[in-house]
Scaffold this motif. Structure first.
Motif, short mmCIF file in Angstrom:
data_model
loop_
_atom_site.label_atom_id
_atom_site.label_comp_id
_atom_site.label_asym_id
_atom_site.label_seq_id
_atom_site.Cartn_x
_atom_site.Cartn_y
_atom_site.Cartn_z
N SER A 237 -25.79 4.81 32.42
CA SER A 237 -24.33 4.95 32.59
C SER A 237 -23.77 3.94 33.59
N ASP A 238 -24.58 3.45 34.52
CA ASP A 238 -24.10 2.46 35.49
C ASP A 238 -23.74 1.14 34.82
N TYR A 239 -24.23 0.89 33.64
CA TYR A 239 -23.97 -0.36 32.91
C TYR A 239 -23.09 -0.15 31.68
N VAL A 240 -23.37 0.89 30.92
CA VAL A 240 -22.63 1.12 29.68
C VAL A 240 -21.20 1.57 29.96
N TYR A 241 -21.00 2.39 30.96
CA TYR A 241 -19.64 2.86 31.26
C TYR A 241 -18.69 1.70 31.58
N PRO A 242 -19.02 0.80 32.53
CA PRO A 242 -18.10 -0.32 32.76
C PRO A 242 -17.96 -1.24 31.55
N ALA A 243 -19.01 -1.39 30.77
CA ALA A 243 -18.94 -2.23 29.57
C ALA A 243 -17.99 -1.60 28.54
N ALA A 244 -18.08 -0.30 28.36
CA ALA A 244 -17.20 0.40 27.43
C ALA A 244 -15.74 0.29 27.88
N GLU B 27 -18.39 -15.50 22.48
CA GLU B 27 -18.46 -15.51 23.94
C GLU B 27 -19.13 -14.21 24.39
N VAL B 28 -20.20 -14.33 25.15
CA VAL B 28 -20.97 -13.16 25.56
C VAL B 28 -20.71 -12.87 27.04
N ASP B 29 -20.44 -11.61 27.33
CA ASP B 29 -20.26 -11.14 28.70
C ASP B 29 -21.32 -10.06 28.94
N ASP B 30 -22.43 -10.44 29.54
CA ASP B 30 -23.55 -9.53 29.78
C ASP B 30 -23.36 -8.85 31.13
N LEU B 31 -23.15 -7.54 31.11
CA LEU B 31 -22.92 -6.78 32.34
C LEU B 31 -24.20 -6.22 32.94
N GLY B 32 -25.35 -6.61 32.39
CA GLY B 32 -26.61 -6.21 32.98
C GLY B 32 -27.19 -4.97 32.35
N PRO B 33 -28.32 -4.58 32.91
CA PRO B 33 -29.11 -5.20 33.97
C PRO B 33 -29.85 -6.43 33.44
N PHE B 34 -30.52 -7.10 34.36
CA PHE B 34 -31.18 -8.36 34.00
C PHE B 34 -32.69 -8.33 34.25
N MET C 70 -23.26 8.00 23.36
CA MET C 70 -22.68 9.19 24.00
C MET C 70 -21.76 8.79 25.15
N ILE C 71 -22.20 7.87 25.96
CA ILE C 71 -21.38 7.41 27.09
C ILE C 71 -20.13 6.69 26.57
N ALA C 72 -20.32 5.74 25.69
CA ALA C 72 -19.21 4.91 25.22
C ALA C 72 -18.14 5.73 24.51
N ASN C 73 -18.54 6.70 23.70
CA ASN C 73 -17.58 7.47 22.92
C ASN C 73 -16.75 8.44 23.76
N ARG C 74 -17.00 8.50 25.03
CA ARG C 74 -16.17 9.30 25.92
C ARG C 74 -14.97 8.52 26.46
N ILE C 75 -14.88 7.26 26.05
CA ILE C 75 -13.79 6.39 26.49
C ILE C 75 -12.78 6.24 25.36
N TYR C 76 -11.51 6.46 25.69
CA TYR C 76 -10.43 6.30 24.72
C TYR C 76 -10.45 4.87 24.18
#
Length: 156
Positions: A43-50, A28-35, A73-79
């Motif tokens: 960061s506007d897309y990777v942060y919410p995805a992470a 199941e794929v959940d694509d958060l963009g952009p399109f 770099m962005i993703a690894n800042r999330i616990y």
């Protein structure tokens, strides 16, 4: 399995191909963009995805930008995120077997679609080697995370 996708403008085209592969594999794929390929801030897309991946242990993420490092770099800042950048299938295999990574980051400007899709296929079909030495090493990384990052439920 649910897979959260995100990219910046440099990763949109490859993300579409990755999405098709994942769907064909039964995920199941959940694509958060952009399109579109209009310029955006990664960061506007990777942060919410992470955040979505971190909130669900049964979810993985695949993030695609120009070279992959910005996403990692962005993703690894999330616990709860263990993001890796892979540029070949061998690295993808080891990133799952030895590190139990839950986010794969790819470089849409440096990896062609054929190799990228093979990287995704290998990463998605490789299990963590739950052997003592790998469990110990992953646990040490988790201890570092716990020391320096806040859990999502602790954030105000």
């Amino acid at each position: 399995m649910k897979i959260v996708l995100a990219s910046d403008h440099a990763g949109v085209a490859l993300k579409k191909e990755v999405s098709a592969l994942l769907t064909s594999m039964g995920h199941e794929v959940d694509d958060l963009g952009p399109f579109t390929s209009d310029s955006v801030d990664l960061s506007d897309y990777v942060y919410p995805a992470a955040l979505k991946v971190a909130q669900n242990k049964d979810t993985r993420g695949i993030f695609i930008d120009g070279v992959g490092y910005g996403s990692a770099m962005i993703a690894n800042r999330i616990y709860g995120i263990d993001a890796v950048v892979c540029q070949d299938p061998f690295c993808a295999k080891l990133a799952r077997q030895h590190n139990d990574s839950n986010v794969l980051c790819l470089g849409g400007k440096i990896i062609g679609p054929a190799i990228a899709l093979e990287i995704v296929r290998v990463w998605m079909t490789t299990d963590f080697l739950a052997q003592e030495k790998y469990i110990r090493r992953v646990e040490k990384v988790k201890q570092i995370t716990a020391k320096h990052l806040k859990k999502l439920d602790e954030l105000a």
